[in-house]
Design a protein around this motif. Structure first.
Motif, PDB file in Angstrom:
ATOM      1  N   LEU A   3       0.811  -1.217   0.000  1.00  0.00           N
ATOM      2  CA  LEU A   3       0.000   0.000   0.000  1.00  0.00           C
ATOM      3  C   LEU A   3       0.846   1.269   0.000  1.00  0.00           C
ATOM      4  CD1 LEU A   3      -2.713   1.443   0.161  1.00  0.00           C
ATOM      5  CD2 LEU A   3      -2.662   1.097   2.645  1.00  0.00           C
ATOM      6  N   ILE A   4       1.888   1.322   0.804  1.00  0.00           N
ATOM      7  CA  ILE A   4       2.668   2.558   0.924  1.00  0.00           C
ATOM      8  C   ILE A   4       3.257   3.009  -0.417  1.00  0.00           C
ATOM      9  CG2 ILE A   4       4.801   3.505   1.920  1.00  0.00           C
ATOM     10  CD1 ILE A   4       4.071   2.179   4.544  1.00  0.00           C
ATOM     11  N   PRO A   5       3.854   2.126  -1.228  1.00  0.00           N
ATOM     12  CA  PRO A   5       4.343   2.579  -2.541  1.00  0.00           C
ATOM     13  C   PRO A   5       3.217   3.080  -3.455  1.00  0.00           C
ATOM     14  CG  PRO A   5       5.376   0.507  -1.944  1.00  0.00           C
ATOM     15  CD  PRO A   5       4.276   0.738  -0.952  1.00  0.00           C
ATOM     16  N   ARG A   6       2.024   2.477  -3.346  1.00  0.00           N
ATOM     17  CA  ARG A   6       0.913   2.946  -4.180  1.00  0.00           C
ATOM     18  C   ARG A   6       0.466   4.344  -3.766  1.00  0.00           C
ATOM     19  NH1 ARG A   6      -3.754   0.021  -3.849  1.00  0.00           N
ATOM     20  NH2 ARG A   6      -3.116  -1.418  -2.193  1.00  0.00           N
ATOM     21  N   VAL A   7       0.467   4.580  -2.460  1.00  0.00           N
ATOM     22  CA  VAL A   7       0.129   5.931  -1.996  1.00  0.00           C
ATOM     23  C   VAL A   7       1.203   6.911  -2.429  1.00  0.00           C
ATOM     24  CG1 VAL A   7      -0.216   7.370   0.048  1.00  0.00           C
ATOM     25  CG2 VAL A   7      -1.211   5.079  -0.041  1.00  0.00           C
ATOM     26  N   GLN A   8       2.470   6.490  -2.384  1.00  0.00           N
ATOM     27  CA  GLN A   8       3.552   7.375  -2.808  1.00  0.00           C
ATOM     28  C   GLN A   8       3.431   7.719  -4.294  1.00  0.00           C
ATOM     29  OE1 GLN A   8       5.685   9.007  -1.065  1.00  0.00           O
ATOM     30  NE2 GLN A   8       6.718   9.901  -2.846  1.00  0.00           N
ATOM     31  N   ARG A   9       3.072   6.728  -5.119  1.00  0.00           N
ATOM     32  CA  ARG A   9       2.893   7.013  -6.556  1.00  0.00           C
ATOM     33  C   ARG A   9       1.759   8.008  -6.766  1.00  0.00           C
ATOM     34  NH1 ARG A   9       4.015   1.457  -7.072  1.00  0.00           N
ATOM     35  NH2 ARG A   9       1.799   0.918  -7.168  1.00  0.00           N
ATOM     36  N   ALA A  10       0.694   7.857  -5.954  1.00  0.00           N
ATOM     37  CA  ALA A  10      -0.428   8.789  -6.077  1.00  0.00           C
ATOM     38  C   ALA A  10       0.009  10.207  -5.709  1.00  0.00           C
ATOM     39  CB  ALA A  10      -1.577   8.334  -5.185  1.00  0.00           C
ATOM     40  N   VAL A  11       0.860  10.307  -4.697  1.00  0.00           N
ATOM     41  CA  VAL A  11       1.377  11.623  -4.309  1.00  0.00           C
ATOM     42  C   VAL A  11       2.224  12.213  -5.424  1.00  0.00           C
ATOM     43  CG1 VAL A  11       2.922  12.824  -2.705  1.00  0.00           C
ATOM     44  CG2 VAL A  11       1.301  11.126  -1.828  1.00  0.00           C
ATOM     45  N   GLU A  12       3.119  11.400  -6.005  1.00  0.00           N
ATOM     46  CA  GLU A  12       4.047  11.883  -7.031  1.00  0.00           C
ATOM     47  C   GLU A  12       3.347  12.249  -8.332  1.00  0.00           C
ATOM     48  OE1 GLU A  12       6.789   8.690  -7.327  1.00  0.00           O
ATOM     49  OE2 GLU A  12       7.939   9.249  -5.522  1.00  0.00           O
ATOM     50  N   THR A  13       2.275  11.541  -8.649  1.00  0.00           N
ATOM     51  CA  THR A  13       1.567  11.809  -9.916  1.00  0.00           C
ATOM     52  C   THR A  13       0.473  12.844  -9.754  1.00  0.00           C
ATOM     53  OG1 THR A  13       0.056   9.956  -9.499  1.00  0.00           O
ATOM     54  CG2 THR A  13       2.052   9.504 -10.802  1.00  0.00           C
ATOM     55  N   GLY A  14       0.312  13.368  -8.554  1.00  0.00           N
ATOM     56  CA  GLY A  14      -0.679  14.417  -8.336  1.00  0.00           C
ATOM     57  C   GLY A  14      -2.107  13.933  -8.325  1.00  0.00           C
ATOM     58  N   THR A  15      -2.325  12.690  -7.944  1.00  0.00           N
ATOM     59  CA  THR A  15      -3.686  12.163  -7.867  1.00  0.00           C
ATOM     60  C   THR A  15      -4.499  12.961  -6.845  1.00  0.00           C
ATOM     61  OG1 THR A  15      -2.921   9.933  -8.421  1.00  0.00           O
ATOM     62  CG2 THR A  15      -5.076  10.117  -7.344  1.00  0.00           C
ATOM     63  N   ASP A  16      -5.722  13.285  -7.197  1.00  0.00           N
ATOM     64  CA  ASP A  16      -6.602  14.023  -6.294  1.00  0.00           C
ATOM     65  C   ASP A  16      -7.026  13.090  -5.157  1.00  0.00           C
ATOM     66  OD1 ASP A  16      -8.449  15.526  -4.973  1.00  0.00           O
ATOM     67  OD2 ASP A  16      -9.796  15.799  -6.691  1.00  0.00           O
ATOM     68  N   PRO A  17      -6.716  13.445  -3.896  1.00  0.00           N
ATOM     69  CA  PRO A  17      -7.123  12.572  -2.782  1.00  0.00           C
ATOM     70  C   PRO A  17      -8.629  12.334  -2.735  1.00  0.00           C
ATOM     71  CG  PRO A  17      -5.543  14.210  -2.047  1.00  0.00           C
ATOM     72  CD  PRO A  17      -5.934  14.606  -3.441  1.00  0.00           C
ATOM     73  N   ALA A  18      -9.416  13.295  -3.266  1.00  0.00           N
ATOM     74  CA  ALA A  18     -10.874  13.149  -3.233  1.00  0.00           C
ATOM     75  C   ALA A  18     -11.404  12.296  -4.372  1.00  0.00           C
ATOM     76  CB  ALA A  18     -11.541  14.524  -3.262  1.00  0.00           C
ATOM     77  N   SER A  19     -10.515  11.867  -5.289  1.00  0.00           N
ATOM     78  CA  SER A  19     -10.950  11.022  -6.399  1.00  0.00           C
ATOM     79  C   SER A  19     -11.276   9.623  -5.904  1.00  0.00           C
ATOM     80  CB  SER A  19      -9.860  10.942  -7.463  1.00  0.00           C
ATOM     81  OG  SER A  19      -8.717  10.252  -6.945  1.00  0.00           O
ATOM     82  N   ALA A  20     -11.882   8.829  -6.781  1.00  0.00           N
ATOM     83  CA  ALA A  20     -12.226   7.453  -6.417  1.00  0.00           C
ATOM     84  C   ALA A  20     -10.980   6.658  -6.047  1.00  0.00           C
ATOM     85  CB  ALA A  20     -12.976   6.775  -7.560  1.00  0.00           C
ATOM     86  N   GLU A  21      -9.899   6.871  -6.811  1.00  0.00           N
ATOM     87  CA  GLU A  21      -8.648   6.166  -6.519  1.00  0.00           C
ATOM     88  C   GLU A  21      -8.092   6.594  -5.166  1.00  0.00           C
ATOM     89  OE1 GLU A  21      -4.036   5.798  -8.164  1.00  0.00           O
ATOM     90  OE2 GLU A  21      -5.567   6.833  -9.361  1.00  0.00           O
ATOM     91  N   GLY A  22      -8.127   7.902  -4.904  1.00  0.00           N
ATOM     92  CA  GLY A  22      -7.603   8.414  -3.647  1.00  0.00           C
ATOM     93  C   GLY A  22      -8.394   7.894  -2.455  1.00  0.00           C
TER      94      GLY A  22
END
Length: 241
Positions: free
Chosen positions: A165-184
């Protein structure tokens, strides 16, 4: 009692105590016989027997003899002594709960063919608690965590989930994924689910965990691989609302 007098052997037989115990109580001043025979043998009267009962009642509670003497002499409050004894029992209960949880973990983890090296390694694992952790969790909380660990069973599976999980969250941070999105929000849900397995919904454990992470984030990230402050902030925003 009708004014009866007991010799030490008779009192020992009537009470189930040993003569040596009665001699010791006399020697330390807890229960002294009120009289003596012409030949010097101890004689106990009714007040002496009542005093012996009081000593034994307090002894049954686990109080040491010196505390019993102070309580009966009125130099120390019985309530204070009992409260101190209760605190001692609380510590013993916590220790027993922790030991029981550790033994449960050991029994479920060690196979019949496990060698001494495996056994010693497991002992080190389940009995060594990092001093940093002790600053944030009480002994009672540590016992609860040990019990939860024994109930959950496979801790390697939990560790693997965090490592995934931690690397997936890190990728989301690096790619600018919106935390409020479905993925976030899905990442946030997974994160909180793993935390729930740790604190079990206990607000005290949860708050201690969060405080430990906030005050030791750099050390935790360096020694254990995360989470970083950026990841924690992402999850906080992903789980808002």
């Amino acid at each position: 009692m009708n004014g009866m007098l007991y010799k030490v052997g008779e009192l020992a037989k009537a009470t189930g105590l040993t003569v040596r115990t009665l001699h010791h109580y006399d020697h330390v001043g807890l229960v002294r016989p009120s009289g003596r025979t012409y030949s010097g043998h101890r004689l106990y009267d009714e007040p002496d027997v009542r005093r012996l009962y009081e000593v034994l009642a307090l002894r049954q509670l686990g109080l040491p003899l010196e505390d019993i003497g102070a309580a009966l002499a009125g130099t120390s409050g019985l309530g204070e002594l009992l409260e101190r004894h209760r605190e001692h029992l609380d510590r013993q209960l916590v220790a027993m709960r922790t030991l029981h949880a550790h033994l449960t973990t050991m029994l479920s983890t060690l196979g019949e063919q496990a060698g001494v090296t495996d056994f010693l390694a497991l002992i080190r694992e389940v009995t060594t608690v990092n001093e940093t952790v002790r600053q944030y969790f009480s002994e009672t909380q540590l016992a609860e965590l040990a019990e939860r660990r024994s109930r959950l069973g496979d801790q390697e599976d939990v560790q693997r989930k965090w490592q995934d999980l931690i690397p997936r969250v890190q990728r989301a941070v690096e790619t600018g994924t919106d935390p409020a999105s479905a993925e976030g929000r899905e990442l946030g849900r997974e994160w909180m689910s793993l935390l729930e397995a740790f604190h079990g919904g206990d607000p005290g454990l949860r708050d201690s965990l969060y405080r430990m992470q906030a005050e030791n984030s750099a050390e935790i990230q360096h020694q254990h691989g995360g989470p970083s402050p950026e990841q924690v902030d992402f999850i906080r925003r992903a789980t808002q609302g």
